[in-house]
Write an enzyme that holds these catalytic residues in place. Structure first.
Site, PDB file in Angstrom:
ATOM      1  N   HIS A  18      23.724 -51.337  66.999  1.00  0.00           N
ATOM      2  CA  HIS A  18      23.975 -52.764  67.282  1.00  0.00           C
ATOM      3  C   HIS A  18      22.985 -53.616  66.486  1.00  0.00           C
ATOM      4  CE1 HIS A  18      25.334 -51.365  71.540  1.00  0.00           C
ATOM      5  NE2 HIS A  18      26.420 -51.759  70.898  1.00  0.00           N
ATOM      6  N   LYS A  42      34.232 -51.130  81.920  1.00  0.00           N
ATOM      7  CA  LYS A  42      32.979 -50.357  81.943  1.00  0.00           C
ATOM      8  C   LYS A  42      32.144 -50.695  83.173  1.00  0.00           C
ATOM      9  CE  LYS A  42      32.497 -50.064  76.884  1.00  0.00           C
ATOM     10  NZ  LYS A  42      31.763 -50.615  75.711  1.00  0.00           N
ATOM     11  N   ARG A  91      32.508 -48.648  63.435  1.00  0.00           N
ATOM     12  CA  ARG A  91      31.879 -47.361  63.116  1.00  0.00           C
ATOM     13  C   ARG A  91      32.860 -46.475  62.351  1.00  0.00           C
ATOM     14  NH1 ARG A  91      30.034 -46.595  69.228  1.00  0.00           N
ATOM     15  NH2 ARG A  91      32.146 -47.380  69.308  1.00  0.00           N
ATOM     16  N   SER A 129      26.293 -46.727  73.035  1.00  0.00           N
ATOM     17  CA  SER A 129      25.462 -46.868  74.241  1.00  0.00           C
ATOM     18  C   SER A 129      25.764 -45.720  75.207  1.00  0.00           C
ATOM     19  CB  SER A 129      25.744 -48.198  74.935  1.00  0.00           C
ATOM     20  OG  SER A 129      25.449 -49.262  74.076  1.00  0.00           O
TER      21      SER A 129
HETATM   22  O1  PNS Z   1      30.567 -53.615  73.584  1.00  0.00           O
HETATM   23  P1  PNS Z   1      31.996 -53.719  74.035  1.00  0.00           P
HETATM   24  O2  PNS Z   1      32.141 -53.214  75.464  1.00  0.00           O
HETATM   25  O3  PNS Z   1      32.956 -53.052  73.088  1.00  0.00           O
HETATM   26  O4  PNS Z   1      32.357 -55.295  74.035  1.00  0.00           O
HETATM   27  C1  PNS Z   1      33.613 -55.760  74.492  1.00  0.00           C
HETATM   28  C2  PNS Z   1      33.525 -57.247  74.844  1.00  0.00           C
HETATM   29  C3  PNS Z   1      32.471 -57.456  75.941  1.00  0.00           C
HETATM   30  C4  PNS Z   1      33.156 -58.044  73.617  1.00  0.00           C
HETATM   31  C5  PNS Z   1      34.940 -57.690  75.372  1.00  0.00           C
HETATM   32  O5  PNS Z   1      35.298 -56.900  76.481  1.00  0.00           O
HETATM   33  C6  PNS Z   1      34.981 -59.167  75.745  1.00  0.00           C
HETATM   34  O6  PNS Z   1      35.070 -60.011  74.888  1.00  0.00           O
HETATM   35  N1  PNS Z   1      34.882 -59.453  77.063  1.00  0.00           N
HETATM   36  C7  PNS Z   1      34.920 -60.822  77.566  1.00  0.00           C
HETATM   37  C8  PNS Z   1      36.280 -61.160  78.175  1.00  0.00           C
HETATM   38  C9  PNS Z   1      37.288 -61.489  77.072  1.00  0.00           C
HETATM   39  O7  PNS Z   1      37.150 -62.442  76.338  1.00  0.00           O
HETATM   40  N2  PNS Z   1      38.361 -60.655  76.989  1.00  0.00           N
HETATM   41  C10 PNS Z   1      39.445 -60.868  76.024  1.00  0.00           C
HETATM   42  C11 PNS Z   1      39.191 -60.274  74.651  1.00  0.00           C
HETATM   43  S1  PNS Z   1      38.994 -58.501  74.668  1.00  0.00           S
END
Ligand code: PNS
Length: 160
Positions: A18, A42, A91, A129
């Site tokens: 990250h 998660k 990745r 992670s």
């Molecule tokens: O590190 P991650 O878990 O791959 O990140 C995912 C994240 C947190 C960026 C995504 O789940 C997110 O944007 N969550 C906020 C809610 C949202 O906007 N959801 C719609 C788009 S996925």
């Protein structure tokens, strides 16, 4: 107003993979807002505040990186920050489908915001992670994979 990017994620916890993306982003954009968001699929180990604090410590020498959390939609956060770009790391090909879904959803929600992808440094292409937590849980060394503050925080979670 400069070029502002939002680098979103769960960051549970932040890894060197990250940080590679965040720091390279900070060379390209005037300001990078690292945003700790909730991923509803998660179950986190660290609280949102702990996650933010660990990222703050690991990026303290870079003044154009700000770390915040947000409860809500990523596009709403980006709009609030007047950011036109969402920055994500890629990745391997296995990330593609997942990223395509999130990026397409964000595009439907707000067509003005673009998602930029940067290839993660090869050195970290296997890193996540989840794998770090798995190793730390069984007291394996994660020294090469996370900043030292995260290594200490993981030790505390799993030993303390
Ligand atoms: O590190 P991650 O878990 O791959 O990140 C995912 C994240 C947190 C960026 C995504 O789940 C997110 O944007 N969550 C906020 C809610 C949202 O906007 N959801 C719609 C788009 S996925």
């Amino acid at each position: 107003m400069g070029n502002i990017a939002v680098c979103p994620g769960s960051f549970d916890p932040v890894t060197l993979g990250h940080l590679d993306i965040i720091k390279r982003g900070a060379k390209i954009f005037d300001e990078v807002y690292v945003c700790v968001l909730n991923n509803s699929s998660k179950k986190p180990l660290f609280t949102v505040e702990e996650r933010c604090e660990l990222i703050r410590q690991a990026t303290k020498d870079l003044p154009n990186i700000k770390v915040e959390s947000f409860h809500g939609l990523l596009v709403d956060y980006a709009k609030q920050k007047e950011a036109k770009v969402i920055l994500r790391g890629l990745r391997a090909v296995t990330d593609f489908e997942y990223e395509m879904q999130g990026t397409s959803m964000n595009k439907v929600l707000d067509d003005e915001i673009e998602t930029f992808f940067m290839m993660t440094n090869n050195q970290y292409s296997f890193l996540s992670s989840s794998i770090v937590k798995e190793v730390a849980k069984y007291h394996g060394s994660v020294k090469e994979l996370v900043p030292k503050e995260v290594e200490a925080a993981l030790k505390e979670k799993f030993n303390g």
